[in-house]
Design a protein around this motif. Structure first.
Motif, PDB file in Angstrom:
ATOM      1  N   GLY A 206       6.287   6.366  38.752  1.00 18.63           N
ATOM      2  CA  GLY A 206       6.590   7.594  39.058  1.00 18.63           C
ATOM      3  C   GLY A 206       5.587   8.458  39.152  1.00 18.63           C
ATOM      4  N   ARG A 207       5.609   9.791  39.032  1.00 15.40           N
ATOM      5  CA  ARG A 207       4.662  10.882  39.079  1.00 15.40           C
ATOM      6  C   ARG A 207       3.280  10.571  38.241  1.00 15.40           C
ATOM      7  N   GLY A 208       3.426   9.999  37.099  1.00 14.84           N
ATOM      8  CA  GLY A 208       2.592   9.467  36.216  1.00 14.84           C
ATOM      9  C   GLY A 208       1.439   8.416  36.705  1.00 14.84           C
ATOM     10  N   CYS A 231      10.058   2.775  42.910  1.00 15.43           N
ATOM     11  CA  CYS A 231       9.283   4.212  42.592  1.00 15.43           C
ATOM     12  C   CYS A 231      10.337   5.375  42.266  1.00 15.43           C
ATOM     13  N   SER A 232       9.904   6.426  41.947  1.00 17.65           N
ATOM     14  CA  SER A 232      10.863   7.682  41.730  1.00 17.65           C
ATOM     15  C   SER A 232      10.804   8.554  42.892  1.00 17.65           C
ATOM     16  N   ARG A 233      11.634   9.499  43.066  1.00 16.69           N
ATOM     17  CA  ARG A 233      11.497  10.347  44.200  1.00 16.69           C
ATOM     18  C   ARG A 233      10.598  11.353  44.359  1.00 16.69           C
ATOM     19  N   GLN A 249      19.876   7.807  42.566  1.00 15.70           N
ATOM     20  CA  GLN A 249      20.952   8.323  43.139  1.00 15.70           C
ATOM     21  C   GLN A 249      20.817   8.380  44.537  1.00 15.70           C
ATOM     22  N   THR A 250      19.871   8.861  45.079  1.00 16.91           N
ATOM     23  CA  THR A 250      19.849   9.034  46.606  1.00 16.91           C
ATOM     24  C   THR A 250      18.317   7.883  47.028  1.00 16.91           C
ATOM     25  N   GLY A 251      18.597   6.710  46.326  1.00 16.07           N
ATOM     26  CA  GLY A 251      17.711   5.608  46.772  1.00 16.07           C
ATOM     27  C   GLY A 251      18.631   4.387  46.640  1.00 16.07           C
ATOM     28  N   ILE A 264       7.476   7.213  34.710  1.00 12.37           N
ATOM     29  CA  ILE A 264       8.848   7.874  35.085  1.00 12.37           C
ATOM     30  C   ILE A 264       9.322   8.395  34.036  1.00 12.37           C
ATOM     31  N   SER A 265       9.938   9.705  34.172  1.00 11.11           N
ATOM     32  CA  SER A 265      10.532  10.622  32.899  1.00 11.11           C
ATOM     33  C   SER A 265      11.882  10.144  32.434  1.00 11.11           C
ATOM     34  N   GLY A 266      12.458   9.594  33.729  1.00  9.17           N
ATOM     35  CA  GLY A 266      13.897   9.189  33.330  1.00  9.17           C
ATOM     36  C   GLY A 266      15.068  10.308  33.551  1.00  9.17           C
ATOM     37  N   THR A 268      18.526  11.948  35.147  1.00 11.08           N
ATOM     38  CA  THR A 268      19.626  11.332  35.209  1.00 11.08           C
ATOM     39  C   THR A 268      19.897  10.646  36.604  1.00 11.08           C
ATOM     40  N   GLN A 269      19.125  11.252  37.639  1.00 15.00           N
ATOM     41  CA  GLN A 269      19.026  11.053  39.169  1.00 15.00           C
ATOM     42  C   GLN A 269      18.390   9.639  39.115  1.00 15.00           C
ATOM     43  N   HIS A 270      17.459   9.283  38.410  1.00 14.66           N
ATOM     44  CA  HIS A 270      16.649   8.123  38.416  1.00 14.66           C
ATOM     45  C   HIS A 270      17.367   7.233  37.792  1.00 14.66           C
ATOM     46  N   ILE A 271      17.932   7.277  36.725  1.00 18.19           N
ATOM     47  CA  ILE A 271      18.673   6.208  35.761  1.00 18.19           C
ATOM     48  C   ILE A 271      20.002   5.816  36.556  1.00 18.19           C
ATOM     49  N   ILE A 283       6.969   2.490  30.194  1.00 22.33           N
ATOM     50  CA  ILE A 283       5.494   2.661  29.983  1.00 22.33           C
ATOM     51  C   ILE A 283       5.535   4.021  30.181  1.00 22.33           C
ATOM     52  N   ASN A 284       5.151   4.902  29.060  1.00 25.03           N
ATOM     53  CA  ASN A 284       4.832   6.345  29.248  1.00 25.03           C
ATOM     54  C   ASN A 284       4.119   7.071  28.339  1.00 25.03           C
ATOM     55  N   SER A 285       3.346   8.048  28.671  1.00 29.51           N
ATOM     56  CA  SER A 285       2.358   8.538  27.740  1.00 29.51           C
ATOM     57  C   SER A 285       3.115   9.592  26.586  1.00 29.51           C
TER      58      SER A 285
HETATM   59  C1  LIG Z   1      20.271  15.552  44.263  1.00 28.64           C
HETATM   60  C2  LIG Z   1      19.149  15.072  43.674  1.00 28.64           C
HETATM   61  C3  LIG Z   1      18.993  13.714  43.851  1.00 28.64           C
HETATM   62  C4  LIG Z   1      17.982  13.134  43.402  1.00 28.64           C
HETATM   63  N1  LIG Z   1      17.730  11.798  43.517  1.00 28.64           N
HETATM   64  C5  LIG Z   1      16.590  11.028  42.703  1.00 28.64           C
HETATM   65  C6  LIG Z   1      16.549   9.504  43.069  1.00 28.64           C
HETATM   66  O1  LIG Z   1      17.371   8.839  43.870  1.00 28.64           O
HETATM   67  N2  LIG Z   1      15.477   8.887  42.522  1.00 28.64           N
HETATM   68  C7  LIG Z   1      14.578   9.686  41.553  1.00 28.64           C
HETATM   69  O2  LIG Z   1      13.953   8.969  40.979  1.00 28.64           O
HETATM   70  N3  LIG Z   1      14.717  10.974  41.443  1.00 28.64           N
HETATM   71  C8  LIG Z   1      15.692  11.726  42.025  1.00 28.64           C
HETATM   72  N4  LIG Z   1      15.749  12.936  41.951  1.00 28.64           N
HETATM   73  C9  LIG Z   1      14.885  13.731  41.221  1.00 28.64           C
HETATM   74  C10 LIG Z   1      14.837  13.639  39.662  1.00 28.64           C
HETATM   75  O3  LIG Z   1      15.835  14.574  39.037  1.00 28.64           O
HETATM   76  C11 LIG Z   1      13.304  13.813  39.126  1.00 28.64           C
HETATM   77  O4  LIG Z   1      12.803  15.002  39.519  1.00 28.64           O
HETATM   78  C12 LIG Z   1      12.408  12.741  39.411  1.00 28.64           C
HETATM   79  O5  LIG Z   1      13.192  11.390  38.941  1.00 28.64           O
HETATM   80  C13 LIG Z   1      11.193  12.577  38.482  1.00 28.64           C
HETATM   81  O6  LIG Z   1      10.347  11.801  38.705  1.00 28.64           O
HETATM   82  P1  LIG Z   1       9.211  11.162  37.843  1.00 28.64           P
HETATM   83  O7  LIG Z   1      10.036  10.737  36.564  1.00 28.64           O
HETATM   84  O8  LIG Z   1       8.386  10.118  38.809  1.00 28.64           O
HETATM   85  O9  LIG Z   1       8.325  12.282  37.579  1.00 28.64           O
HETATM   86  P2  LIG Z   1       8.365  13.461  36.210  1.00 28.64           P
HETATM   87  O10 LIG Z   1       9.695  13.924  35.866  1.00 28.64           O
HETATM   88  O11 LIG Z   1       7.342  14.340  36.669  1.00 28.64           O
HETATM   89  O12 LIG Z   1       7.861  12.443  35.112  1.00 28.64           O
HETATM   90  C14 LIG Z   1       6.433  12.135  35.088  1.00 28.64           C
HETATM   91  C15 LIG Z   1       6.401  11.027  33.795  1.00 28.64           C
HETATM   92  O13 LIG Z   1       5.086  10.244  33.926  1.00 28.64           O
HETATM   93  C16 LIG Z   1       4.528  10.286  32.526  1.00 28.64           C
HETATM   94  N5  LIG Z   1       3.187  10.099  32.565  1.00 28.64           N
HETATM   95  C17 LIG Z   1       2.274  10.730  33.224  1.00 28.64           C
HETATM   96  N6  LIG Z   1       1.371  10.531  33.173  1.00 28.64           N
HETATM   97  C18 LIG Z   1       1.143   9.288  32.758  1.00 28.64           C
HETATM   98  C19 LIG Z   1       0.249   8.173  32.496  1.00 28.64           C
HETATM   99  N7  LIG Z   1      -0.838   8.204  32.676  1.00 28.64           N
HETATM  100  N8  LIG Z   1       0.734   7.017  31.772  1.00 28.64           N
HETATM  101  C20 LIG Z   1       1.977   6.880  31.472  1.00 28.64           C
HETATM  102  N9  LIG Z   1       2.857   7.958  31.668  1.00 28.64           N
HETATM  103  C21 LIG Z   1       2.584   8.949  32.199  1.00 28.64           C
HETATM  104  C22 LIG Z   1       5.031  11.911  32.004  1.00 28.64           C
HETATM  105  O14 LIG Z   1       5.091  11.516  30.496  1.00 28.64           O
HETATM  106  C23 LIG Z   1       6.412  11.857  32.494  1.00 28.64           C
HETATM  107  O15 LIG Z   1       7.339  11.275  31.642  1.00 28.64           O
HETATM  108  C24 LIG Z   1      16.820  13.807  42.642  1.00 28.64           C
HETATM  109  C25 LIG Z   1      17.088  14.850  42.262  1.00 28.64           C
HETATM  110  C26 LIG Z   1      18.452  15.574  42.670  1.00 28.64           C
HETATM  111  C27 LIG Z   1      18.454  17.220  42.392  1.00 28.64           C
END
Ligand SMILES: Cc1cc2nc3c(=O)[nH]c(=O)nc-3n(C[C@H](O)[C@H](O)[C@H](O)COP(=O)(O)OP(=O)(O)OC[C@H]3O[C@@H](n4cnc5c(N)ncnc54)[C@H](O)[C@@H]3O)c2cc1C
Length: 323
Positions: A206-208, A231-233, A249-251, A264-266, A268-271, A283-285
């Motif tokens: 994910g973003r991390g 990966c995440s969105r 959800q959209t993947g 990955i933060s988790g 609902t759309q990813h879960i 694996i998350n900080s």
């Molecule tokens: C209609 C709709 C559909 C969507 N469909 C999807 C979908 O299909 N899939 C999807 O994934 N999302 C989807 N989303 C987006 C979803 O809501 C989240 O925004 C997205 O999943 C967040 O991605 P993320 O977890 O990578 O980022 P973030 O929420 O920013 O989380 C990043 C995480 O990384 C951790 N982190 C940061 N640095 C480190 C490090 N060095 N080591 C360890 N951990 C670290 C942080 O603690 C945090 O928990 C959708 C949203 C909408 C509105």
């Protein structure tokens, strides 16, 4: 009578459309079920629909329907529904099915319920909302009822002793405006190694992960575990990975033995895309990250240290213990 838009390829109906027919059968008074097939190969695909309860298959024929065009498909649906007096129109809850039905709903100024798991003649439907995290019961108003069936919520079933359906070919009255949006090219996804859907282990970032290059450590671990990388969105939106790698959800929806979520933060759309996994390792900080509510195991810390440490340990094991 209930009309089902049946998608097809290479002369065969799609499995999700056969499921839509099963849902529609429950809606059809006295079991009257008809189907619409659009484009080349429709008549061939229609033949087997008799065993799924279809009495008449309407086949829209026009050379311009060779390429998918949502508004043109919607025109075919509306014309057929008006000609036959359909009380309900059902499509499979695929990207295409939902897109065409949205066009139909907008043109007919009617509500549309997507991804239904149940439907009754009085317009009561149960539908999947929020990426599968809740089921909503709703009442559709207006006629015809417009809905799509949630993928894999209803099993496709056959009817004993049914004949092949009557085939009624027709030429829809397409306009240039119906063809403004259409598929012009198909590009097969580049597949490197094992696919997300088949992999027993999926390692997602994910973003991390921080950047496209940051995925190098995930790729290396994936190579050792014969895993696929997802990966995440946030990652696909940032252009670090292609959309085909997105889980959610959209993947792609994955159900591996082990899902490793790195940074990955988790949401609902990813879960929604990984909850079918037998075990989830996060694996998350952040020890408070929501993914921990779904994880079976967690390592709290910086993924740029933890992932290479796992890789190093696996390599050491592979070499046969400490040297
Ligand atoms: C209609 C709709 C559909 C969507 N469909 C999807 C979908 O299909 N899939 C999807 O994934 N999302 C989807 N989303 C987006 C979803 O809501 C989240 O925004 C997205 O999943 C967040 O991605 P993320 O977890 O990578 O980022 P973030 O929420 O920013 O989380 C990043 C995480 O990384 C951790 N982190 C940061 N640095 C480190 C490090 N060095 N080591 C360890 N951990 C670290 C942080 O603690 C945090 O928990 C959708 C949203 C909408 C509105």
């Amino acid at each position: 009578m209930v009309l089902v838009l049946a998608e097809h390829q290479d002369g065969h109906p799609d499995e999700l459309s056969l499921q839509a027919l099963a849902l529609a059968r429950g809606l059809a008074e006295e079991g009257r079920l008809e189907a619409l097939l659009v484009g080349p190969g429709g008549a061939d695909a229609a033949i087997v629909l008799g065993s799924h309860g279809v009495t008449t298959a309407h086949v829209a024929e026009d050379d311009r329907l060779a390429a998918y065009a949502p508004a043109a498909w919607a025109r075919c649906v509306i014309e057929t529904a008006e000609r036959t007096g359909a009380k309900a129109i059902v499509a499979a809850g695929t990207n295409r099915g939902n897109e065409v039905m949205a066009h139909v709903a907008a043109s007919m100024d009617l509500p549309f319920a997507a991804n239904c798991t149940k439907a009754a003649e009085d317009g009561t439907v149960t539908r999947i909302r929020w990426g599968g995290s809740l089921l909503e019961e709703a009442r559709l108003k207006g006629s015809p009822l417009l809905l799509s069936s949630a993928p894999h919520a209803v099993q496709a079933t056959t009817v004993n002793g049914a004949d092949a359906p009557a085939i009624e070919a027709f030429e829809p009255g397409l306009t240039e405006a119906d063809l403004v949006v259409q598929v012009t090219e198909r590009v097969e996804a580049e597949t490197k190694g094992i696919s997300l859907a088949e992999a027993k282990v999926v390692i997602s970032g994910g973003r991390g992960v921080g950047s496209a290059d940051g995925f190098g450590i995930l790729e290396e671990l994936a190579g050792l575990l014969n895993a696929a990388v997802g990966c995440s969105r946030v990652v696909t939106m940032a252009g670090w990975r292609p959309h085909t790698d997105q889980v959610g959800q959209t993947g792609t929806k994955v159900s591996p033995d082990l899902y490793i979520a790195c940074g990955i933060s988790g949401a609902t759309q990813h879960i929604a895309g990984c909850k079918g996994a037998k075990k989830i390792l996060a694996i998350n900080s952040d020890a408070e990250a929501p993914i921990l509510n779904n994880a079976d195991y967690a390592v709290i810390g910086d993924l740029t240290e933890i992932v290479p440490a796992i890789t190093a340990e696996l390599k050491r094991e592979h070499r046969g213990g400490p040297t």
